[in-house]
Design a protein around this motif. Structure first.
Motif, PDB file in Angstrom:
ATOM      1  N   ALA A 631       0.829  -1.210   0.000  1.00  9.75           N
ATOM      2  CA  ALA A 631       0.000   0.000   0.000  1.00  9.75           C
ATOM      3  C   ALA A 631       0.858   1.252   0.000  1.00  9.75           C
ATOM      4  CB  ALA A 631      -0.935  -0.008   1.219  1.00  9.75           C
ATOM      5  N   ARG A 635       0.659   4.323  -2.580  1.00  8.01           N
ATOM      6  CA  ARG A 635       0.427   5.669  -2.059  1.00  8.01           C
ATOM      7  C   ARG A 635       1.451   6.656  -2.655  1.00  8.01           C
ATOM      8  NH1 ARG A 635      -2.397   6.813   2.635  1.00  8.01           N
ATOM      9  NH2 ARG A 635      -2.247   4.613   3.236  1.00  8.01           N
ATOM     10  N   SER A 651      -5.931  10.553   4.473  1.00  6.52           N
ATOM     11  CA  SER A 651      -7.318  10.262   4.853  1.00  6.52           C
ATOM     12  C   SER A 651      -7.813   8.922   4.319  1.00  6.52           C
ATOM     13  CB  SER A 651      -8.240  11.378   4.360  1.00  6.52           C
ATOM     14  OG  SER A 651      -8.230  11.430   2.940  1.00  6.52           O
ATOM     15  N   TYR A 652      -7.022   8.264   3.460  1.00  3.66           N
ATOM     16  CA  TYR A 652      -7.418   6.987   2.871  1.00  3.66           C
ATOM     17  C   TYR A 652      -6.784   5.839   3.640  1.00  3.66           C
ATOM     18  CZ  TYR A 652      -9.224   9.454  -1.245  1.00  3.66           C
ATOM     19  OH  TYR A 652      -9.939  10.262  -2.079  1.00  3.66           O
ATOM     20  N   SER A 653      -7.569   4.761   3.769  1.00  4.33           N
ATOM     21  CA  SER A 653      -7.026   3.540   4.374  1.00  4.33           C
ATOM     22  C   SER A 653      -6.195   2.790   3.344  1.00  4.33           C
ATOM     23  CB  SER A 653      -8.167   2.651   4.877  1.00  4.33           C
ATOM     24  OG  SER A 653      -8.935   2.185   3.767  1.00  4.33           O
ATOM     25  N   ASP A 654      -5.441   1.798   3.810  1.00  2.00           N
ATOM     26  CA  ASP A 654      -4.626   1.003   2.883  1.00  2.00           C
ATOM     27  C   ASP A 654      -5.504   0.286   1.865  1.00  2.00           C
ATOM     28  OD1 ASP A 654      -2.396   1.844   4.169  1.00  2.00           O
ATOM     29  OD2 ASP A 654      -2.004  -0.033   5.242  1.00  2.00           O
ATOM     30  N   LYS A 655      -6.687  -0.189   2.302  1.00  2.00           N
ATOM     31  CA  LYS A 655      -7.586  -0.881   1.377  1.00  2.00           C
ATOM     32  C   LYS A 655      -8.064   0.059   0.284  1.00  2.00           C
ATOM     33  CE  LYS A 655     -11.796  -3.665   1.349  1.00  2.00           C
ATOM     34  NZ  LYS A 655     -12.904  -4.239   2.174  1.00  2.00           N
ATOM     35  N   GLN A 656      -8.368   1.314   0.677  1.00  2.00           N
ATOM     36  CA  GLN A 656      -8.817   2.298  -0.318  1.00  2.00           C
ATOM     37  C   GLN A 656      -7.677   2.680  -1.273  1.00  2.00           C
ATOM     38  OE1 GLN A 656     -10.203   5.141   2.631  1.00  2.00           O
ATOM     39  NE2 GLN A 656     -12.339   4.881   1.910  1.00  2.00           N
ATOM     40  N   ILE A 657      -6.481   2.740  -0.711  1.00  3.30           N
ATOM     41  CA  ILE A 657      -5.318   3.069  -1.554  1.00  3.30           C
ATOM     42  C   ILE A 657      -5.078   1.974  -2.583  1.00  3.30           C
ATOM     43  CG2 ILE A 657      -2.807   3.311  -1.539  1.00  3.30           C
ATOM     44  CD1 ILE A 657      -4.199   5.830  -0.677  1.00  3.30           C
TER      45      ILE A 657
END
Length: 713
Positions: A631, A635, A651-657
């Motif tokens: 991630a 990023r 503001s993003y989680s690793d899953k969202q990234i």
């Protein structure tokens, strides 16, 4: 270029013939030719020297005569003095006798005067050696001219009786009567003798004056003739010089025109390896900088060629300046016959250029005076050769692809060409339907859709080993990427894309025709591919991609059950599998050296499975034992692409990234290649998943594995 080479050859042949003829002509004939060329000047100079010699001889002769006349004039003047001394001495002797005194000295004086006068008078008459003014003997030439002869006759008529009367006096035996008679004769004729001697002097001076006048006339005439001759020589010389200057100027102007108009670089190279005084204008352009006469040739090459090429060139030029080395024997080892340079163009940009240097000797007899250097720009020739080589390679690849097509499962080949043709026509309609009034967002949406279709065709072609089609699809992707990067995505910009699209359609049509000939009529239904062919195509794709990216992979493909799917779904599943296999090899599997550092075998594992459970649900899984998804890497890539700011990414989680890997245009690769870097593969996967109505599950453990699972019914 061939015309130029022929022209240069003609020049060289002419030069060689000229040198041969000059060597064959004997030295004597060249000398005679030179004499004939300057014959008028030589004759004029000969006359000039002849005039000068004649004047010098006449000067010498006349000067000699004037010198003799001067002697005569001096002695004639002395005769006047001697006539007076004789009379004076005689009267002195008479006076001494009257007084009864001795007259020894007077008598001696008389004898000397009489003797000297008599000798000189005879000398004037006949020429003789007489005592000069300083007592030394001089030659007295006989007096010339009738007047002088008449004067001397009159003087002799007086001197003869005078001498007779003086004889007893000179002997010392004269009586008073004889002495008186001599004295009376002297008194009576002294003035006459003096007058005659004066006339003699005047006559001799007149002769000398005439001779001096003649000398002046001769000198004046000689000088005039010499000046006229000199003027003639000067005129001839200046006219010939003017003619020569005109010829030289014409030749210089012709050389200047040649050097300004010829496209080749032309200059002479001296034995000291310096450039000659004349350089063609193209020389500066070819070298990409201004050259100067006298500049060292190898200093010019230093910044343009490698050290080895420079050393080889120095040795080769040294051989050419050695007269004992045959020029024809070493032409084939010219190290500068094809040289790649990097020069500055007019915009100051580095531009590759290929130059060819040819060296020809300029000889004077056996000595090599210069080398004529001809520099040609062969960039177009080299480019043409490269293009021909590329075309030859492309033709070989096309032939190889045709052979590969014959080896490919006929059903898979036919299915591929129909899918490819349909996709290309879909892309064509998509591009044409996007009007010039469309917004930038609409144009980019159309480009992304076209991108996915072309990328699918590229992957499909690569899985079948059809490299030419894969390469054409990749070139089309380049054009689409340029459009996306231009910042001016408009409907009008899409008008340039049908041309590469047409190339793809033409090639696909050729394979379609081939597949129809192998599989029957065009209207016949497309047969399903064999299970072996389906698995083999993905296996071969994984191996080919691994080879291209210098990795090792062991693919395990089990896709046979896909044959139970409807044709449309099978095509979508196959496209997904192709993209995920490429993604696994390029992004997942590490290089052998990297795998060794983490105690993994050099050969990575890629497993592709398609199964169906008892409920009729299908599962496609593609798993690799590579580096896994990181991630943090995704990023940083999003930040470098400028899609988000650092604050936004926080503001993003690793899953969202990680979910961004499915976005169009996103790729962790820094540069695009035939297999990655476009950000289209996973975008295509997501699009096909949506068309299947499927669900996609991604799992990954960094350093261990990555697995994509697609479930659908």
């Amino acid at each position: 270029m061939s015309a130029v080479l022929q022209a240069n050859g003609a020049v060289r042949v002419a030069a060689n013939q000229s040198r041969s003829s000059s060597r064959a002509r004997p030295a004597g004939s060249r000398g005679f030719a030179s004499l004939g060329k300057y014959r008028e000047l030589i004759i004029a100079v000969g006359f000039f020297l002849l005039f000068d010699l004649g004047v010098l001889v006449l000067n010498f002769y006349t000067s000699f005569q004037i010198a003799e006349d001067a002697v005569g004039i001096n002695l004639a003047g002395r005769q006047r003095m001697l006539s007076q001394r004789t009379a004076k001495a005689l009267l002195s002797v008479e006076a001494a006798k009257i007084k009864g005194a001795p007259a020894t000295s007077e008598l001696e004086e008389l004898r000397n005067a009489v003797k000297l006068f008599d000798v000189s008078l005879k000398g004037f008459q006949n020429g003789a050696t007489v005592p000069g003014g300083n007592g030394k003997p001089v030659f007295l030439p006989a007096a010339q001219g009738d007047k002088a002869a008449d004067i001397l006759k009159k003087a002799q008529d007086i001197w003869t009786p005078y001498q007779e009367k003086l004889a007893p006096v000179l002997a010392g035996t004269a009586t008073e009567v004889e002495l008186q008679a001599a004295a009376d004769f002297a008194k009576a004729n002294n003035l006459k003798m003096l007058a005659l001697m004066n006339e003699l002097t005047t006559a001799l001076e007149a002769v000398a004056s005439d001779r001096a006048s003649v000398l002046r006339m001769v000198q004046t005439g000689g000088i005039v003739l010499a000046l006229l001759n000199f003027a003639f020589i000067l005129f001839k010389f200046l006219r010939r010089l003017n003619t020569s200057d005109a010829a030289i100027e014409a030749a210089t102007e012709e050389n200047r025109e040649i050097l300004h108009s010829v496209r080749e670089g032309l200059f002479l190279l001296t034995p000291e390896y310096t450039l000659g005084s004349q350089l063609s204008r193209s020389s500066h352009d070819l070298f990409g900088k201004t050259l100067a006469p006298g500049q060292n040739f190898f200093d010019v090459l230093t910044t343009l060629v490698s050290e080895k090429a420079l050393t080889d060139a120095r040795n080769y030029v040294g051989l050419l300046f050695s007269p004992h080395v045959k020029e024809q024997l070493i032409q084939g080892i010219n190290p500068l016959s094809e040289v790649e340079l990097t020069v500055k163009n007019r915009l100051g940009q580095d531009t590759p250029r290929f130059l060819s240097f040819h060296f020809n000797r300029v000889q004077d007899g056996a000595a090599v005076r210069h080398l004529l250097v001809t520099v040609q720009d062969i960039t177009q020739k080299v480019d043409l050769q490269a293009k021909l080589s590329g075309e030859r390679h492309r033709s070989q690849k096309e032939l190889s692809m045709m052979l590969k097509a014959f080896e490919t499962d006929p059903a898979m080949m036919r299915a591929f060409v129909e899918r490819a043709e349909a996709s290309l026509l879909e892309v064509n309609d998509l591009l044409r339907s996007t009007s010039s009034a469309a917004s930038e967002a609409q144009v980019l949406k159309a480009v992304d859709a076209a991108y996915r279709r072309i990328h699918a065709i590229k992957g499909d072609a690569a899985s079948l080993g059809l490299e030419i089609l894969a390469s054409l699809a990749h070139q089309f992707e380049n054009e689409l990427q340029k459009l996306k990067n231009s910042g001016v995505a408009t409907g009008d910009a899409l008008l340039a894309l049908p041309l590469p699209l047409e190339d793809l359609l033409t090639k696909v049509a050729a394979f379609k025709s081939l597949s129809q000939k192998r599989g029957g009529a065009a209207t016949a239904p497309v047969p399903p591919p064999t299970p072996q062919a389906l698995n083999a195509s993905l296996t071969q794709l994984a191996s080919d991609v691994a080879r291209d990216v210098r990795k090792q992979v062991n693919p395990m493909v089990r896709m046979s059950s896909a044959l139970d799917l409807p044709a449309e779904k099978m095509d979508l599943v196959r496209e997904i599998a192709i993209q995920l296999v490429r993604n696994a090899v390029v992004h997942g599997i590490e290089a052998p050296t990297a795998r060794a550092t983490v105690s993994k075998p050099a050969e990575g594992q890629v497993a592709v499975n398609l199964t169906r459970d008892e409920n009729g649900q299908w599962l496609l899984s593609v798993r690799d034992d590579g580096a896994g998804l990181n991630a943090a890497t995704v990023r940083m890539r999003l930040l470098s692409l400028g899609w988000y700011t650092a604050e936004q990414l926080l503001s993003y989680s690793d899953k969202q990234i990680v979910a961004h890997i499915f976005k169009p245009g996103f790729s962790t690769e820094q540069a695009a290649s035939a297999h990655a870097g476009r950000g289209v593969g996973l975008d295509l996967v997501q699009a096909n998943v949506q068309r299947l109505g499927a669900r996609l599950l991604l799992s990954s453990i960094p350093g261990q594995h990555t697995e994509f699972k697609i479930t659908f019914v």
